[in-house]
Design a protein around this motif. Structure first.
Motif, PDB file in Angstrom:
ATOM      1  N   GLU A 146      23.195  30.472 -19.321  1.00 57.39           N
ATOM      2  CA  GLU A 146      22.573  29.538 -20.454  1.00 57.39           C
ATOM      3  C   GLU A 146      21.947  28.224 -19.878  1.00 57.39           C
ATOM      4  N   ARG A 147      20.692  27.484 -20.133  1.00 60.79           N
ATOM      5  CA  ARG A 147      20.528  26.389 -19.778  1.00 60.79           C
ATOM      6  C   ARG A 147      19.792  25.922 -20.987  1.00 60.79           C
ATOM      7  N   GLU A 148      19.731  24.282 -20.786  1.00 62.59           N
ATOM      8  CA  GLU A 148      19.230  23.411 -22.072  1.00 62.59           C
ATOM      9  C   GLU A 148      18.776  22.154 -21.057  1.00 62.59           C
ATOM     10  N   LEU A 180      30.590  21.027 -18.670  1.00 63.47           N
ATOM     11  CA  LEU A 180      29.846  22.342 -18.413  1.00 63.47           C
ATOM     12  C   LEU A 180      30.443  23.425 -17.938  1.00 63.47           C
ATOM     13  N   THR A 236      18.500  19.298 -16.301  1.00 60.91           N
ATOM     14  CA  THR A 236      18.655  20.864 -16.919  1.00 60.91           C
ATOM     15  C   THR A 236      20.005  20.896 -17.028  1.00 60.91           C
ATOM     16  N   LEU A 237      20.693  21.316 -17.965  1.00 59.60           N
ATOM     17  CA  LEU A 237      22.101  21.562 -18.107  1.00 59.60           C
ATOM     18  C   LEU A 237      22.601  23.196 -17.830  1.00 59.60           C
ATOM     19  N   HIS A 238      23.235  23.578 -17.122  1.00 59.86           N
ATOM     20  CA  HIS A 238      23.449  25.046 -16.587  1.00 59.86           C
ATOM     21  C   HIS A 238      25.138  25.372 -17.331  1.00 59.86           C
ATOM     22  N   THR A 239      25.330  26.369 -17.941  1.00 57.21           N
ATOM     23  CA  THR A 239      26.981  26.695 -18.281  1.00 57.21           C
ATOM     24  C   THR A 239      26.510  28.156 -18.611  1.00 57.21           C
ATOM     25  N   PRO A 272      27.519  28.090 -23.946  1.00 59.05           N
ATOM     26  CA  PRO A 272      26.518  27.358 -24.504  1.00 59.05           C
ATOM     27  C   PRO A 272      27.267  26.550 -25.602  1.00 59.05           C
ATOM     28  N   PHE A 302      27.480  22.586 -24.374  1.00 54.27           N
ATOM     29  CA  PHE A 302      26.193  21.827 -24.302  1.00 54.27           C
ATOM     30  C   PHE A 302      26.535  20.555 -25.069  1.00 54.27           C
ATOM     31  N   LYS A 356      26.364  16.738 -23.537  1.00 57.03           N
ATOM     32  CA  LYS A 356      25.238  15.657 -23.856  1.00 57.03           C
ATOM     33  C   LYS A 356      25.882  14.397 -24.458  1.00 57.03           C
TER      34      LYS A 356
END
Length: 427
Positions: free
Chosen positions: A327-329, A354, A389-392, A395, A398, A402
């Protein structure tokens, strides 16, 4: 058996700002290692050291006693000189990965005994374990053979080196005494001197993402460690480097390996390249091999060749794809302007939350988790542009990541002044 000293007397002496004798120091480290000095007594002594400090002689004796608690390695049988680098830890600090093979290109052996990450600073072994098949544990024989053949090894430090440090380190972590400069210096240098390398370059980080938040404390730590190394006959140099902003454009295990390979292939972020080259030059100089064109070995593929051999020698496949998070955000710019701040500590905590780091030693880490950085302080951004970009794989993490970034990213109307990554040098 009757003990040579009473632990309470040693604690009171340091509490009352007195100097401990060499005999007292040697006794207390030995007695603590074998369990004759209790954890609460050592906790009290650590706090007294934090509050009242130690002289150069006391720190040297304390370090020597920690070395004497275990075995010492000996690289004198190798056909090449040895040099090592130690970083006090930061966010996005993947420099060990390109640095060890780069220095090995020039006929100098690099035995890089590394650790795992705890909290917001990543561990070199965790990063490399994201390479399929790669093994951290080597016997002393395997390590010596790899140093002779490849010239570089990054592996787990054996439990035989300075076992007193292992106990003390865990105790400092839970008693609020991690920051004591004599204890930081003796912890790092006992392992590095016991490791037996001929020369040592220290990368002492300064700023929000480092142990040392300001330049004066960092200078004191660097000076203390350089003195310890010099007194023990190891050619030691310290470089003070900026850790207010993360190093490079990634924080997280596989993400940082990918970036390191880019550096070894002649690319990568300018700050990582600059620091890798600077430390390589210092390591070669300390090992008596100064004056080499280090940058050229990154550009022409020689360093990348050594990296591949080093990874293969420890069971890894350097050509296999690295793990990617499920997942990424994105975190985007909230207004037009210039990025003025990207706080290293905030990014480090976000990467940790994360799944890139651990809260306890036994926690697993996610190979693909972490933070990808799209702009650095000084860059111009438009509202809605991706900043991170956050990767985990999980999810639900997240939100907490943040939260960690809240206040850590600032956008202003004017670009901040450019700063140098290298702040000072101490020898």
């Amino acid at each position: 058996m009757s003990e040579a000293f009473d632990a309470v007397d040693v604690i009171i002496a340091k509490r009352d700002k007195k100097e401990l004798s060499d005999e007292q120091i040697r006794w207390v480290i030995d007695a603590y290692t074998r369990g004759a000095v209790a954890e609460e007594q050592m906790s009290a002594l650590n706090m007294a050291v934090l509050l009242n400090g130690m002289t150069r002689r006391e720190i040297a004796t304390w370090t020597g006693a920690m070395i004497a608690s275990g075995e010492r390695m000996d690289f004198s049988s190798l056909s090449r000189p040895t040099t090592d680098k130690h970083s006090t830890g930061g966010v996005g600090d993947k420099v060990t990965l390109p640095l060890a093979p780069l220095v090995a290109v020039f006929g100098v052996a690099v035995p890089q005994l590394s650790g795992r990450g705890l909290g917001h600073t990543g561990g070199t072994l965790d990063k490399l374990e994201s390479v399929p098949g790669w093994q951290a544990a080597l016997s002393n024989e395997e390590m010596m053979a790899q140093l002779e053949d490849v010239g570089a090894v990054i592996c787990a430090a054996g439990s035989g080196l300075a076992p007193a440090d292992k106990k003390l380190y865990a105790l400092r972590d839970v008693t609020g005494t991690v920051e004591a400069i004599p204890l930081i210096a003796s912890s790092i240098m006992s392992k590095k001197i016991a490791e037996g390398t001929g020369a040592l370059v220290l990368d002492v980080k300064v700023g929000s993402g480092a142990f040392m938040k300001n330049l004066d404390d960092a200078r004191e730590l660097a000076r203390t460690m350089v003195d310890l190394g010099t007194d023990a006959g190891v050619k030691t140099v310290a470089v003070l480097t900026d850790m207010a902003t993360p190093l490079g454009l990634t924080a997280g295990n596989a993400l940082e390996v990918r970036e390191s390979v880019e550096v070894l292939a002649g690319g990568g972020p300018a700050d990582v390249v600059e620091l890798t080259v600077k430390l390589a030059e210092e390591m070669l100089e300390a090992a008596g091999r100064g004056g080499e064109d280090v940058r050229a070995a990154l550009q022409d593929g020689r360093a990348l060749d050594v990296w591949k051999r080093m990874i293969r020698a420890q069971g890894g496949d350097p050509d296999a794809p690295l793990p990617v998070a499920k997942e990424r955000e994105q975190v985007v710019a909230e207004r037009d302007g210039f990025l003025t701040t990207m706080d290293a500590y905030a990014v480090g905590v976000a990467a940790w939350r994360l799944g890139a780091g651990r809260a306890r030693k036994e926690d697993p880490v996610q190979a693909g988790a972490g933070v990808e950085i799209h702009c650095k302080p000084g860059d111009q951004v438009r509202k809605g542009d991706p900043v991170l970009t956050l990767h985990t794989d999980t999810p639900e993490r997240f939100g907490r990541a943040k939260e960690a970034l809240s206040g850590g990213i600032e956008i202003g109307d004017a670009a901040p002044e450019k700063t140098s990554i290298v702040l000072d040098r101490i020898d």
